[in-house]
Design a protein around this motif. Structure first.
Motif, PDB file in Angstrom:
ATOM      1  N   GLN A 171       0.822  -1.208   0.000  1.00  0.00           N
ATOM      2  CA  GLN A 171       0.000   0.000   0.000  1.00  0.00           C
ATOM      3  C   GLN A 171       0.865   1.271   0.000  1.00  0.00           C
ATOM      4  OE1 GLN A 171      -3.044  -0.306   3.071  1.00  0.00           O
ATOM      5  NE2 GLN A 171      -3.121  -2.516   2.801  1.00  0.00           N
ATOM      6  N   MET A 172       1.862   1.237  -0.853  1.00  0.00           N
ATOM      7  CA  MET A 172       2.795   2.353  -0.994  1.00  0.00           C
ATOM      8  C   MET A 172       2.511   3.068  -2.317  1.00  0.00           C
ATOM      9  SD  MET A 172       6.992   2.184  -1.044  1.00  0.00           S
ATOM     10  CE  MET A 172       7.046   1.244   0.485  1.00  0.00           C
ATOM     11  N   THR A 173       2.488   4.388  -2.312  1.00  0.00           N
ATOM     12  CA  THR A 173       2.266   5.138  -3.537  1.00  0.00           C
ATOM     13  C   THR A 173       3.552   5.184  -4.357  1.00  0.00           C
ATOM     14  OG1 THR A 173       2.879   7.275  -2.584  1.00  0.00           O
ATOM     15  CG2 THR A 173       0.572   6.581  -2.347  1.00  0.00           C
ATOM     16  N   GLN A 174       3.411   5.532  -5.634  1.00  0.00           N
ATOM     17  CA  GLN A 174       4.605   5.690  -6.475  1.00  0.00           C
ATOM     18  C   GLN A 174       5.491   6.794  -5.943  1.00  0.00           C
ATOM     19  OE1 GLN A 174       2.927   6.186 -10.462  1.00  0.00           O
ATOM     20  NE2 GLN A 174       3.709   4.163 -11.015  1.00  0.00           N
ATOM     21  N   GLU A 175       4.867   7.855  -5.438  1.00  0.00           N
ATOM     22  CA  GLU A 175       5.637   8.975  -4.886  1.00  0.00           C
ATOM     23  C   GLU A 175       6.493   8.521  -3.704  1.00  0.00           C
ATOM     24  OE1 GLU A 175       2.491   9.050  -5.683  1.00  0.00           O
ATOM     25  OE2 GLU A 175       2.334  10.615  -7.227  1.00  0.00           O
ATOM     26  N   GLU A 176       5.906   7.702  -2.837  1.00  0.00           N
ATOM     27  CA  GLU A 176       6.632   7.224  -1.651  1.00  0.00           C
ATOM     28  C   GLU A 176       7.795   6.326  -2.043  1.00  0.00           C
ATOM     29  OE1 GLU A 176       2.986   7.152   1.633  1.00  0.00           O
ATOM     30  OE2 GLU A 176       3.270   5.455   0.271  1.00  0.00           O
ATOM     31  N   LEU A 177       7.585   5.458  -3.024  1.00  0.00           N
ATOM     32  CA  LEU A 177       8.652   4.553  -3.434  1.00  0.00           C
ATOM     33  C   LEU A 177       9.762   5.290  -4.186  1.00  0.00           C
ATOM     34  CD1 LEU A 177       9.886   1.759  -3.730  1.00  0.00           C
ATOM     35  CD2 LEU A 177       8.367   1.346  -5.675  1.00  0.00           C
ATOM     36  N   ALA A 178       9.377   6.231  -5.029  1.00  0.00           N
ATOM     37  CA  ALA A 178      10.361   6.908  -5.891  1.00  0.00           C
ATOM     38  C   ALA A 178      11.171   7.974  -5.156  1.00  0.00           C
ATOM     39  CB  ALA A 178       9.635   7.553  -7.076  1.00  0.00           C
ATOM     40  N   PHE A 179      10.652   8.489  -4.030  1.00  0.00           N
ATOM     41  CA  PHE A 179      11.268   9.636  -3.350  1.00  0.00           C
ATOM     42  C   PHE A 179      12.768   9.409  -3.088  1.00  0.00           C
ATOM     43  CE2 PHE A 179      12.437  12.000   0.503  1.00  0.00           C
ATOM     44  CZ  PHE A 179      12.135  13.292   0.076  1.00  0.00           C
ATOM     45  N   GLY A 180      13.580  10.296  -3.620  1.00  0.00           N
ATOM     46  CA  GLY A 180      15.018  10.253  -3.407  1.00  0.00           C
ATOM     47  C   GLY A 180      15.745   9.243  -4.262  1.00  0.00           C
ATOM     48  N   ILE A 181      15.006   8.485  -5.107  1.00  0.00           N
ATOM     49  CA  ILE A 181      15.642   7.457  -5.943  1.00  0.00           C
ATOM     50  C   ILE A 181      15.535   7.825  -7.415  1.00  0.00           C
ATOM     51  CG2 ILE A 181      15.617   5.035  -6.637  1.00  0.00           C
ATOM     52  CD1 ILE A 181      14.476   4.349  -3.876  1.00  0.00           C
ATOM     53  N   CYS A 182      14.327   8.154  -7.867  1.00  0.00           N
ATOM     54  CA  CYS A 182      14.098   8.509  -9.259  1.00  0.00           C
ATOM     55  C   CYS A 182      12.802   9.291  -9.344  1.00  0.00           C
ATOM     56  CB  CYS A 182      14.038   7.265 -10.151  1.00  0.00           C
ATOM     57  SG  CYS A 182      12.681   6.135  -9.720  1.00  0.00           S
ATOM     58  N   SER A 183      12.467   9.775 -10.512  1.00  0.00           N
ATOM     59  CA  SER A 183      11.194  10.493 -10.682  1.00  0.00           C
ATOM     60  C   SER A 183      10.033   9.498 -10.730  1.00  0.00           C
ATOM     61  CB  SER A 183      11.218  11.314 -11.967  1.00  0.00           C
ATOM     62  OG  SER A 183      11.206  10.458 -13.102  1.00  0.00           O
ATOM     63  N   VAL A 184       8.838  10.001 -10.476  1.00  0.00           N
ATOM     64  CA  VAL A 184       7.642   9.145 -10.520  1.00  0.00           C
ATOM     65  C   VAL A 184       7.416   8.609 -11.930  1.00  0.00           C
ATOM     66  CG1 VAL A 184       5.128   9.105 -10.260  1.00  0.00           C
ATOM     67  CG2 VAL A 184       6.548  10.277  -8.559  1.00  0.00           C
ATOM     68  N   SER A 185       7.628   9.454 -12.941  1.00  0.00           N
ATOM     69  CA  SER A 185       7.431   9.009 -14.318  1.00  0.00           C
ATOM     70  C   SER A 185       8.442   7.927 -14.691  1.00  0.00           C
ATOM     71  CB  SER A 185       7.542  10.190 -15.285  1.00  0.00           C
ATOM     72  OG  SER A 185       8.829  10.774 -15.211  1.00  0.00           O
ATOM     73  N   TYR A 186       9.667   8.050 -14.180  1.00  0.00           N
ATOM     74  CA  TYR A 186      10.697   7.041 -14.441  1.00  0.00           C
ATOM     75  C   TYR A 186      10.319   5.720 -13.770  1.00  0.00           C
ATOM     76  CZ  TYR A 186      15.408   5.183 -15.227  1.00  0.00           C
ATOM     77  OH  TYR A 186      16.481   4.431 -15.647  1.00  0.00           O
ATOM     78  N   LEU A 187       9.811   5.805 -12.522  1.00  0.00           N
ATOM     79  CA  LEU A 187       9.369   4.610 -11.808  1.00  0.00           C
ATOM     80  C   LEU A 187       8.218   3.923 -12.548  1.00  0.00           C
ATOM     81  CD1 LEU A 187       9.271   2.684  -9.379  1.00  0.00           C
ATOM     82  CD2 LEU A 187       7.782   4.339  -8.215  1.00  0.00           C
ATOM     83  N   SER A 188       7.305   4.734 -13.090  1.00  0.00           N
ATOM     84  CA  SER A 188       6.164   4.174 -13.828  1.00  0.00           C
ATOM     85  C   SER A 188       6.648   3.364 -15.031  1.00  0.00           C
ATOM     86  CB  SER A 188       5.237   5.296 -14.283  1.00  0.00           C
ATOM     87  OG  SER A 188       4.128   4.773 -14.986  1.00  0.00           O
ATOM     88  N   LYS A 189       7.680   3.869 -15.720  1.00  0.00           N
ATOM     89  CA  LYS A 189       8.230   3.143 -16.864  1.00  0.00           C
ATOM     90  C   LYS A 189       8.907   1.846 -16.422  1.00  0.00           C
ATOM     91  CE  LYS A 189       8.932   7.273 -19.706  1.00  0.00           C
ATOM     92  NZ  LYS A 189       9.917   8.178 -20.337  1.00  0.00           N
ATOM     93  N   ILE A 190       9.565   1.895 -15.244  1.00  0.00           N
ATOM     94  CA  ILE A 190      10.188   0.684 -14.712  1.00  0.00           C
ATOM     95  C   ILE A 190       9.118  -0.367 -14.419  1.00  0.00           C
ATOM     96  CG2 ILE A 190      11.446  -0.311 -12.750  1.00  0.00           C
ATOM     97  CD1 ILE A 190      12.909   2.382 -12.483  1.00  0.00           C
ATOM     98  N   GLU A 191       8.032   0.071 -13.755  1.00  0.00           N
ATOM     99  CA  GLU A 191       6.981  -0.857 -13.338  1.00  0.00           C
ATOM    100  C   GLU A 191       6.288  -1.500 -14.528  1.00  0.00           C
ATOM    101  OE1 GLU A 191       5.629   0.761  -8.941  1.00  0.00           O
ATOM    102  OE2 GLU A 191       4.389   1.262 -10.674  1.00  0.00           O
ATOM    103  N   HIS A 192       6.251  -0.804 -15.642  1.00  0.00           N
ATOM    104  CA  HIS A 192       5.615  -1.356 -16.838  1.00  0.00           C
ATOM    105  C   HIS A 192       6.631  -2.001 -17.781  1.00  0.00           C
ATOM    106  CE1 HIS A 192       2.395   1.324 -15.386  1.00  0.00           C
ATOM    107  NE2 HIS A 192       1.591   0.472 -15.986  1.00  0.00           N
ATOM    108  N   ASP A 193       7.880  -2.197 -17.271  1.00  0.00           N
ATOM    109  CA  ASP A 193       8.953  -2.846 -18.023  1.00  0.00           C
ATOM    110  C   ASP A 193       9.224  -2.172 -19.368  1.00  0.00           C
ATOM    111  OD1 ASP A 193       9.750  -5.041 -16.264  1.00  0.00           O
ATOM    112  OD2 ASP A 193       7.724  -5.825 -16.608  1.00  0.00           O
TER     113      ASP A 193
END
Length: 420
Positions: free
Chosen positions: A14-36
């Motif tokens: 139950q973690m948001t993309q913002e919470e996971l991405a914070f300090g690691i990468c941008s949210v849009s970059y994380l979204s691309k990772i999650e969708h491979d």
């Protein structure tokens, strides 16, 4: 595959993309990772895994056909309420999937675990769980989406949310068309929900489809359930001869598979048919047999007591009618059966000849009619509106009388005292 795994674990926690991405990468970059869509550096994988509590580099995310088959065996045991087997398989799958992070295997586990939880009555915060499963459905495969819609439709059915249920079940039917499987349970659930919505032709269609499939697999318990549903639909359509044929077929052809609970339902419905055919002595025989079975099984007999009271009232046997109505009113209160508490309340006032009392009129108008409307008991809603219209007519309040008759006429459900 690791991108899907990251998304899956984020949703589970139950973690948001913002919470996971914070300090690691941008949210849009994380979204691309999650969708491979992109393959990030090992460093970013390591940081994301650390935040999720995972060692991504050492995880097994390969498809395991043994786990896949075990998942479907688990779902079968849940469908059949085999509590010992479902608990054992749940434990073994939990252990296996602690080491295997294949996205689609874990997704199937989550949707089956949702059904497992509400089957056991241990579903906490269902709206949040449904939101998580919906999120997964947006990017998951066709099989997951099928089970998501089917199981969610079943959940809403158990919650008596008929319109939500049929919406999901219809989506499941649309999805299954592109899968190499057929599902008798889906068609039975569609038949059941359509019946509760008053769409009896559709209900019979799907119940018969399920019946054909259950007969092929020699699942006699489900064959009985389908025949019961079809017979009840014909009762609600007032096609009593066909309904009676189905009920008698259940009694004679499936006798060895009948539980006392099912037998009581059959007797109850046969009693209902006899009442409508003005065969009141035969009706009482069936209904008393149903009542005896229900009391022995300690199941709610409020509706059978109502039909007994109604049958006696129809033939002017007032003492017996009053006896059963008073008993039914008491039993309905014990079982917290508000529908039949109100129905016995109305019948008792009819028996006593006190329908014109102000306190009865107020209860009928302000409490009973709104309740029947709220819970979608359209037949009872109709009858209560007509009764209020008749009372206002007797009181020479003709405009109010016409208003309530008009509202009653707008309801299109004609079912009466039939047990589903």
């Amino acid at each position: 595959m690791k991108g899907g795994l990251i998304k899956q674990q984020r949703i589970k926690q139950q973690m948001t993309q913002e919470e996971l991405a914070f300090g690691i990468c941008s949210v849009s970059y994380l979204s691309k990772i999650e969708h491979d869509l992109i393959k990030p550096s090992d460093e970013i994988y390591e940081l994301l895994g650390k935040r999720l509590g995972l060692e991504l580099s050492s995880l097994n995310d390969s498809f395991d056909s043994v786990i896949y088959d075990r998942l479907h065996s688990w779902h079968e045991s849940i469908k059949h309420n085999d509590y010992t087997t479902m608990a054992d398989i749940h434990q073994s799958l939990t252990e296996s999937l602690a080491k295997n992070f294949h996205t689609e295997l874990n997704n199937l586990f989550m949707i089956f675990e949702f059904r497992y939880a509400f089957t056991l009555g241990k579903l906490d915060d269902p709206s949040q769980k449904i939101a998580i499963l919906q999120n997964i459905a947006e990017t998951s495969n066709l099989e997951y989406r099928y089970y998501f819609h089917k199981i969610l439709g079943y959940y809403y059915m158990l919650e008596n949310e008929w319109n939500c249920s049929i919406k999901e079940l219809k989506q499941a039917k649309k999805t299954i068309a592109d899968l190499p499987l057929d599902d008798s349970e889906l068609y039975y659930h569609m038949g059941y929900v359509y019946s509760r919505l008053g769409n009896f032709a559709e209900s019979i269609l799907y119940a018969e489809k399920a019946l054909d499939m259950y007969q092929t697999t020699l699942n006699y318990t489900k064959v009985i359930e389908c025949c019961m549903l079809i017979a009840i639909n014909y009762n609600l359509l007032h096609v009593y001869e066909i309904a009676k044929e189905y009920f008698q077929k259940i009694l004679h052809s499936a006798n060895g598979y009948l539980t006392n609970v099912v037998r009581a339902k059959v007797y109850h419905n046969l009693g209902y048919i006899c009442i409508n055919n003005k065969q009141h002595e035969e009706a009482v025989d069936y209904l008393e047999a149903a009542l005896c079975l229900k009391e022995n099984e300690q199941t709610n007999p409020s509706n059978t007591l109502y039909l007994l009271a109604l049958s006696h009232y129809t033939v002017k046997n007032i003492p017996r009618a009053k006896f059963y109505a008073e008993k039914g009113h008491k039993v309905a209160a014990e079982f917290e059966d508000l529908k039949y508490l109100y129905k016995h309340f109305i019948l008792l006032h009819q028996i006593e000849g006190t329908l014109l009392q102000e306190i009865f009129i107020e209860t009928l108008k302000e409490e009973i009619i709104p309740y029947f409307e709220k819970v979608n008991e359209i037949a009872e809603y109709q009858d209560a509106l007509k009764l209020l219209g008749e009372i206002y007519y007797e009181n020479k309040k003709y405009k109010l009388s016409a208003q309530y008759f008009k509202i009653a006429a707008q309801a299109d459900f004609q079912g009466k005292e039939v047990l589903l």
